[in-house]
Motif scaffolding. Structure first.
Motif, mmCIF file in Angstrom:
data_model
loop_
_atom_site.group_PDB
_atom_site.id
_atom_site.type_symbol
_atom_site.label_atom_id
_atom_site.label_comp_id
_atom_site.label_asym_id
_atom_site.label_seq_id
_atom_site.Cartn_x
_atom_site.Cartn_y
_atom_site.Cartn_z
ATOM 1 N N SER A 1 36.697 46.544 50.100
ATOM 2 C CA SER A 1 37.208 45.465 49.256
ATOM 3 C C SER A 1 38.506 45.833 48.560
ATOM 4 O O SER A 1 39.148 44.986 47.964
ATOM 5 C CB SER A 1 36.153 45.067 48.227
ATOM 6 O OG SER A 1 35.746 46.191 47.505
ATOM 7 N N LEU A 2 38.924 47.096 48.621
ATOM 8 C CA LEU A 2 40.184 47.475 47.970
ATOM 9 C C LEU A 2 41.403 46.994 48.746
ATOM 10 O O LEU A 2 42.491 46.934 48.200
ATOM 11 C CB LEU A 2 40.262 48.995 47.825
ATOM 12 C CG LEU A 2 39.680 49.577 46.536
ATOM 13 C CD1 LEU A 2 39.754 51.093 46.575
ATOM 14 C CD2 LEU A 2 40.420 49.056 45.333
ATOM 15 N N GLU B 1 30.495 35.993 51.715
ATOM 16 C CA GLU B 1 31.128 35.848 50.394
ATOM 17 C C GLU B 1 31.359 34.375 50.070
ATOM 18 O O GLU B 1 31.095 33.932 48.961
ATOM 19 C CB GLU B 1 32.456 36.604 50.374
ATOM 20 C CG GLU B 1 32.302 38.102 50.256
ATOM 21 C CD GLU B 1 33.625 38.817 50.420
ATOM 22 O OE1 GLU B 1 34.105 39.382 49.448
ATOM 23 O OE2 GLU B 1 34.177 38.803 51.536
ATOM 24 N N HIS C 1 29.907 32.408 46.836
ATOM 25 C CA HIS C 1 30.839 31.718 45.931
ATOM 26 C C HIS C 1 30.434 30.253 45.748
ATOM 27 O O HIS C 1 30.397 29.745 44.636
ATOM 28 C CB HIS C 1 32.257 31.779 46.504
ATOM 29 C CG HIS C 1 33.001 33.011 46.123
ATOM 30 N ND1 HIS C 1 33.882 33.050 45.073
ATOM 31 C CD2 HIS C 1 32.982 34.249 46.646
ATOM 32 C CE1 HIS C 1 34.381 34.269 44.970
ATOM 33 N NE2 HIS C 1 33.846 35.012 45.916
ATOM 34 N N VAL D 1 38.162 23.623 35.865
ATOM 35 C CA VAL D 1 37.816 25.039 35.809
ATOM 36 C C VAL D 1 36.331 25.168 35.514
ATOM 37 O O VAL D 1 35.817 24.502 34.622
ATOM 38 C CB VAL D 1 38.641 25.751 34.731
ATOM 39 C CG1 VAL D 1 38.323 27.224 34.722
ATOM 40 C CG2 VAL D 1 40.107 25.534 34.983
ATOM 41 N N ALA E 1 34.542 28.481 35.634
ATOM 42 C CA ALA E 1 34.163 29.760 35.032
ATOM 43 C C ALA E 1 35.372 30.679 34.981
ATOM 44 O O ALA E 1 36.370 30.452 35.652
ATOM 45 C CB ALA E 1 33.048 30.433 35.824
ATOM 46 N N ARG E 2 35.257 31.676 34.126
ATOM 47 C CA ARG E 2 36.276 32.706 34.050
ATOM 48 C C ARG E 2 35.603 34.027 34.414
ATOM 49 O O ARG E 2 34.399 34.173 34.230
ATOM 50 C CB ARG E 2 36.790 32.766 32.611
ATOM 51 C CG ARG E 2 37.759 33.860 32.306
ATOM 52 C CD ARG E 2 38.140 33.789 30.850
ATOM 53 N NE ARG E 2 38.944 32.615 30.591
ATOM 54 C CZ ARG E 2 40.268 32.600 30.690
ATOM 55 N NH1 ARG E 2 40.913 33.677 31.020
ATOM 56 N NH2 ARG E 2 40.945 31.502 30.445
ATOM 57 N N SER E 3 36.363 34.956 34.966
ATOM 58 C CA SER E 3 35.767 36.244 35.314
ATOM 59 C C SER E 3 35.141 36.868 34.084
ATOM 60 O O SER E 3 35.731 36.871 33.013
ATOM 61 C CB SER E 3 36.827 37.181 35.869
ATOM 62 O OG SER E 3 36.277 38.460 36.023
ATOM 63 N N TRP F 1 39.258 42.513 32.788
ATOM 64 C CA TRP F 1 40.291 43.208 33.561
ATOM 65 C C TRP F 1 40.686 42.425 34.787
ATOM 66 O O TRP F 1 41.709 42.672 35.391
ATOM 67 C CB TRP F 1 39.805 44.598 33.948
ATOM 68 C CG TRP F 1 39.928 45.551 32.825
ATOM 69 C CD1 TRP F 1 41.009 45.682 32.007
ATOM 70 C CD2 TRP F 1 38.961 46.481 32.366
ATOM 71 N NE1 TRP F 1 40.761 46.644 31.070
ATOM 72 C CE2 TRP F 1 39.516 47.152 31.270
ATOM 73 C CE3 TRP F 1 37.689 46.817 32.780
ATOM 74 C CZ2 TRP F 1 38.837 48.134 30.585
ATOM 75 C CZ3 TRP F 1 37.024 47.801 32.093
ATOM 76 C CH2 TRP F 1 37.582 48.457 31.006
ATOM 77 N N PHE F 2 39.853 41.475 35.175
ATOM 78 C CA PHE F 2 40.201 40.610 36.291
ATOM 79 C C PHE F 2 40.604 39.259 35.721
ATOM 80 O O PHE F 2 39.780 38.581 35.125
ATOM 81 C CB PHE F 2 39.018 40.462 37.245
ATOM 82 C CG PHE F 2 38.660 41.743 37.897
ATOM 83 C CD1 PHE F 2 39.283 42.124 39.064
ATOM 84 C CD2 PHE F 2 37.735 42.580 37.318
ATOM 85 C CE1 PHE F 2 38.967 43.330 39.656
ATOM 86 C CE2 PHE F 2 37.425 43.782 37.914
ATOM 87 C CZ PHE F 2 38.034 44.151 39.081
ATOM 88 N N GLN G 1 40.892 36.127 36.426
ATOM 89 C CA GLN G 1 40.550 35.130 37.426
ATOM 90 C C GLN G 1 39.804 33.979 36.789
ATOM 91 O O GLN G 1 39.053 34.174 35.850
ATOM 92 C CB GLN G 1 39.623 35.734 38.490
ATOM 93 C CG GLN G 1 40.248 36.811 39.321
ATOM 94 C CD GLN G 1 39.249 37.402 40.273
ATOM 95 O OE1 GLN G 1 38.045 37.192 40.141
ATOM 96 N NE2 GLN G 1 39.746 38.157 41.238
ATOM 97 N N GLN H 1 43.917 32.680 44.713
ATOM 98 C CA GLN H 1 43.750 33.988 45.328
ATOM 99 C C GLN H 1 42.943 33.876 46.627
ATOM 100 O O GLN H 1 43.385 34.321 47.670
ATOM 101 C CB GLN H 1 43.042 34.915 44.350
ATOM 102 C CG GLN H 1 43.109 36.354 44.757
ATOM 103 C CD GLN H 1 42.633 37.261 43.659
ATOM 104 O OE1 GLN H 1 41.716 36.938 42.927
ATOM 105 N NE2 GLN H 1 43.264 38.399 43.531
#
Lengths: 181, 293
Positions: free
Chosen positions: B25-26, B36, B40, B123, B125-127, B131-132, B134, B162
């Motif tokens: 995933s990096l 995925e 989602h 919108v 949800a938020r991460s 640190w992300f 999104q 993204q």
């Protein structure tokens, strides 16, 4: 009834995962104190702690299994990098399981364990994300701006979880495991 | 022994799998795997349900706060209304003039950099991990959203798509941008013919400002000037407002100017967004060109 119990636990876990995102979006930005602070809700982790403490017996692994499953779900939905929360939640829940072999399940113990657990998860996540260079925040900034607000926010919810889930989980645990013997 | 042999074996195997997943995933990815996408969309469905009562209650509390200021705002708006009528009149005159001039020049299509369609989305949800940077929105591939499209609110640009799943998509906010996703921008100049061009290259987390690198050393760059996307950098169309210049400086080698830009949109309070689809118009244009030839 027996067969439904694991599914209802899983369902509550899904709700926790969803709530973490919704709360981050709607509620956390409204608190004025939070200008440069950031809070990470760990509702799922708290619930996993309660499962491990009140539901699991010494021969069952429900808490750990849900930690792996829904830790991975959190990685999928909320982060770019898979595997970090999976590892963090699973390892901390494993340690909690080992500790619970020595301690009795009551209010003080579960509070103590959720305090330790939240600190451990957030610090572990900080270090792992630091290693793979998701962020480059230094420790002094991190504990002031993130660790303490996160800790306070989550620890406020632990007694609420106790009220909601304590008796229910004990009852479900008795239904699940005691009839067999 | 803390671990018995069997446990040690399981531990090692799972660590290897874990490192494998992290490594997988990096990589820079824009397409998600089917599994995925499925997760989602399933969770997105739940989020849409859970989000409704919560936004309802938070809206009520913010409405109560707003009611206090309604009278003052109303007075200001009334004065603005007069100006607006004037502007509207001017606008009509100018667009007529532009049409006439375009006719005179035989220029049939307007600036294709500015053509786009919008997809409205909410919108959900938020991460959870800050640190992300999104957010998740409730429109996906089925509604025409694709990776790398620009996302705006009424106030300005907030980020880009993204990844897009069939029914939901993830948006990377401006404060999560880094050197691998830069935006080509123009700084609007009031009194000159040409705008200054540059790139938004990074986000300064300590100051909460975007870092803008100009293409050359430019003395006209001042704080307060508005920064727009230039449409030259790929999928973002021309003319999306990004922010205002707050500080001006020079880069490390003192060859080019840099500026710090404050985003116009509030990145932490987004409810409704618009996804900018530019691909459709270019495809139509291609079709038209083919018909012409």
């Amino acid at each position: 009834m027996m067969r439904i119990i694991p599914f209802s636990l899983a369902f509550i876990c899904v709700i926790m995962v969803v709530l973490e995102g919704t709360i981050s979006l709607n509620v956390l930005h409204m608190i004025d104190y939070l200008e440069s602070k950031s809070i990470t809700p760990h509702f799922l982790f708290l619930f996993l702690v309660y499962i491990t403490v009140f539901f699991d017996r010494s021969h069952t692994y429900y808490g750990l299994a849900f930690a792996v499953l829904f830790g991975f779900t959190i990685d999928l939905i909320y982060t770019d990098i898979l595997g970090i929360y999976l590892f963090v939640y699973a390892s901390v829940i494993y340690v909690v399981r080992e500790i619970m072999k020595l301690l009795h399940a009551n209010f003080l113990v579960v509070m103590l364990i959720s305090i330790m657990g939240i600190l451990a998860t957030d610090i572990l996540a900080y270090f792992l994300y630091n290693i793979i260079q998701v962020h480059d925040q230094i420790w002094q900034v991190y504990w002031k701006n993130r660790l303490i607000p996160t800790f306070i926010w989550n620890i406020l919810f632990s007694p609420l979880f106790y009220l909601f889930f304590n008796k229910r989980l004990k009852k479900w645990s008795a239904i699940m495991f005691d009839r067999k013997g | 022994m803390f671990f018995r042999k069997k446990k040690l074996f399981v531990l090692l195997i799972s660590l290897i799998i874990l490192v494998g997943i992290i490594g997988f995933s990096l990589r820079e990815r824009t397409n998600l795997t089917v599994a995925e996408d499925f997760v989602h969309d399933t969770v997105g469905w739940f989020q849409a349900i859970v989000n409704k009562p919560i936004t309802f209650t938070t809206n009520i509390t913010s409405n109560i706060k707003e009611i206090k200021n309604v009278y003052k705002e109303n007075q200001i708006l009334k004065t603005r209304l007069e100006e607006l009528r004037k502007l509207e009149y001017e606008n009509q005159e100018l667009s007529k003039e532009i049409e006439e001039l375009e006719l005179a020049l035989d220029k049939t299509e307007s600036d294709f950099l500015m053509n786009f369609t919008t997809i409205h989305a909410s919108v959900m949800a938020r991460s959870k991990d800050q640190w992300f940077k999104q957010i998740t929105i409730n429109k996906g591939q089925q509604d025409g959203v694709e990776a790398n499209m620009a996302v705006i609110t009424g106030e300005g640009m907030i980020g880009k798509v993204q990844t897009a799943s069939p029914f939901t998509s993830t948006v990377l906010l401006l404060n999560g941008f880094n050197r691998s996703n830069r935006i080509s921008v123009n700084v609007f100049q009031d009194d000159q013919k040409r705008d200054i061009s540059g790139f938004i290259v990074d986000y300064d987390e300590e100051r909460d400002l975007l870092l803008l690198e100009m293409n050359e050393n430019d003395p006209d760059l001042e704080s307060g000037q508005v920064v727009f996307s230039s449409g030259l950098g790929g999928v973002f169309p021309k003319g999306l407002e990004i922010g205002k210049v707050k500080e001006v400086g020079v880069d490390r080698y003192e060859l080019t100017s840099i500026a710090y830009v404050e985003p116009s949109a509030k990145l932490d309070e987004v409810q409704h967004v618009m996804v900018i689809d530019r691909m459709m118009t270019t495809e139509e244009e291609n079709a038209e060109e083919e018909e012409d030839t």
